[in-house]
Design a protein around this motif. Structure first.
Motif, mmCIF file in Angstrom:
data_model
loop_
_atom_site.group_PDB
_atom_site.id
_atom_site.type_symbol
_atom_site.label_atom_id
_atom_site.label_comp_id
_atom_site.label_asym_id
_atom_site.label_seq_id
_atom_site.Cartn_x
_atom_site.Cartn_y
_atom_site.Cartn_z
ATOM 1 N N GLY A 28 0.819 -1.213 0.000
ATOM 2 C CA GLY A 28 0.000 0.000 0.000
ATOM 3 C C GLY A 28 0.852 1.261 0.000
ATOM 4 O O GLY A 28 0.580 2.211 -0.735
ATOM 5 N N GLN A 29 1.902 1.269 0.825
ATOM 6 C CA GLN A 29 2.819 2.415 0.861
ATOM 7 C C GLN A 29 3.588 2.525 -0.451
ATOM 8 O O GLN A 29 3.803 3.631 -0.954
ATOM 9 C CB GLN A 29 3.791 2.274 2.020
ATOM 10 C CG GLN A 29 3.149 2.399 3.382
ATOM 11 C CD GLN A 29 4.084 1.992 4.506
ATOM 12 O OE1 GLN A 29 4.884 1.060 4.377
ATOM 13 N NE2 GLN A 29 3.976 2.688 5.635
ATOM 14 N N THR A 31 2.540 1.582 -3.349
ATOM 15 C CA THR A 31 1.583 2.066 -4.350
ATOM 16 C C THR A 31 1.443 3.582 -4.253
ATOM 17 O O THR A 31 1.469 4.279 -5.266
ATOM 18 C CB THR A 31 0.215 1.385 -4.152
ATOM 19 O OG1 THR A 31 0.388 -0.032 -4.245
ATOM 20 C CG2 THR A 31 -0.784 1.833 -5.197
ATOM 21 N N ALA A 32 1.319 4.098 -3.033
ATOM 22 C CA ALA A 32 1.235 5.551 -2.841
ATOM 23 C C ALA A 32 2.506 6.236 -3.329
ATOM 24 O O ALA A 32 2.448 7.300 -3.960
ATOM 25 C CB ALA A 32 0.975 5.871 -1.373
ATOM 26 N N LEU A 33 3.659 5.625 -3.059
ATOM 27 C CA LEU A 33 4.930 6.166 -3.528
ATOM 28 C C LEU A 33 4.982 6.187 -5.050
ATOM 29 O O LEU A 33 5.393 7.176 -5.657
ATOM 30 C CB LEU A 33 6.087 5.334 -2.962
ATOM 31 C CG LEU A 33 7.494 5.734 -3.365
ATOM 32 C CD1 LEU A 33 7.826 7.138 -2.873
ATOM 33 C CD2 LEU A 33 8.499 4.728 -2.808
ATOM 34 N N CYS A 35 2.441 6.321 -7.116
ATOM 35 C CA CYS A 35 1.522 7.366 -7.578
ATOM 36 C C CYS A 35 2.163 8.746 -7.473
ATOM 37 O O CYS A 35 2.051 9.566 -8.390
ATOM 38 C CB CYS A 35 0.220 7.327 -6.778
ATOM 39 S SG CYS A 35 -0.848 5.939 -7.156
ATOM 40 N N ALA A 36 2.846 8.992 -6.374
ATOM 41 C CA ALA A 36 3.526 10.284 -6.183
ATOM 42 C C ALA A 36 4.633 10.467 -7.221
ATOM 43 O O ALA A 36 4.799 11.563 -7.759
ATOM 44 C CB ALA A 36 4.093 10.376 -4.774
ATOM 45 N N LYS A 39 3.014 11.299 -10.614
ATOM 46 C CA LYS A 39 2.559 12.695 -10.654
ATOM 47 C C LYS A 39 3.735 13.640 -10.834
ATOM 48 O O LYS A 39 3.667 14.616 -11.581
ATOM 49 C CB LYS A 39 1.776 13.036 -9.394
ATOM 50 C CG LYS A 39 0.410 12.403 -9.361
ATOM 51 C CD LYS A 39 -0.329 12.738 -8.080
ATOM 52 C CE LYS A 39 -1.642 11.969 -8.030
ATOM 53 N NZ LYS A 39 -2.355 12.183 -6.777
ATOM 54 N N ALA A 48 -6.821 7.320 -4.761
ATOM 55 C CA ALA A 48 -6.690 6.559 -3.515
ATOM 56 C C ALA A 48 -6.979 5.075 -3.701
ATOM 57 O O ALA A 48 -6.518 4.259 -2.916
ATOM 58 C CB ALA A 48 -7.625 7.143 -2.466
ATOM 59 N N GLU A 49 -7.718 4.710 -4.729
ATOM 60 C CA GLU A 49 -8.060 3.310 -4.959
ATOM 61 C C GLU A 49 -7.032 2.588 -5.833
ATOM 62 O O GLU A 49 -7.300 1.505 -6.352
ATOM 63 C CB GLU A 49 -9.458 3.202 -5.606
ATOM 64 C CG GLU A 49 -9.532 3.706 -7.039
ATOM 65 C CD GLU A 49 -9.527 5.223 -7.196
ATOM 66 O OE1 GLU A 49 -9.357 5.681 -8.333
ATOM 67 O OE2 GLU A 49 -9.680 5.953 -6.215
ATOM 68 N N ALA A 63 -2.461 -5.025 -0.227
ATOM 69 C CA ALA A 63 -1.929 -3.749 0.245
ATOM 70 C C ALA A 63 -1.224 -3.858 1.594
ATOM 71 O O ALA A 63 -0.315 -3.084 1.876
ATOM 72 C CB ALA A 63 -3.047 -2.714 0.331
#
Length: 81
Positions: A28-29, A31-33, A35-36, A39, A48-49, A63
């Motif tokens: 999960g972390q 995945t957020a990384l 995405c960042a 961007k 968020a999904e 996740a």
């Protein structure tokens, strides 16, 4: 800190980038990384999904599993959806 160099594809943008994922992060972390990073590179990234999946079969990683508990290793090809 152990890190894995992986290729992350974003099918919606027909784009890919390489990233270092720390083994100690949860998926999960990671995945957020990812995405960042997308961007920051000016690529459209899921919200968020978002899911991180294997490129070979499209199976999503759980996740809450740590990256080192999965089959993600250097050279892995992943999909960000």
């Amino acid at each position: 800190m152990e890190k894995y160099l992986v290729e992350i594809r974003i099918p919606a943008a027909e784009a890919a980038f390489d990233a270092w994922l720390p083994a100690a992060l949860t998926v999960g972390q990671a995945t957020a990384l990812a995405c960042a990073m997308a961007k920051k590179l000016g690529l459209p990234a899921p919200g968020a999904e978002a899911l991180l999946c294997r490129a070979g079969d499209g199976a999503a990683y759980p996740a809450d599993a740590s990256v080192e508990q999965t089959d993600i290793r250097s050279g892995a090809r992943l999909i960000l959806m």
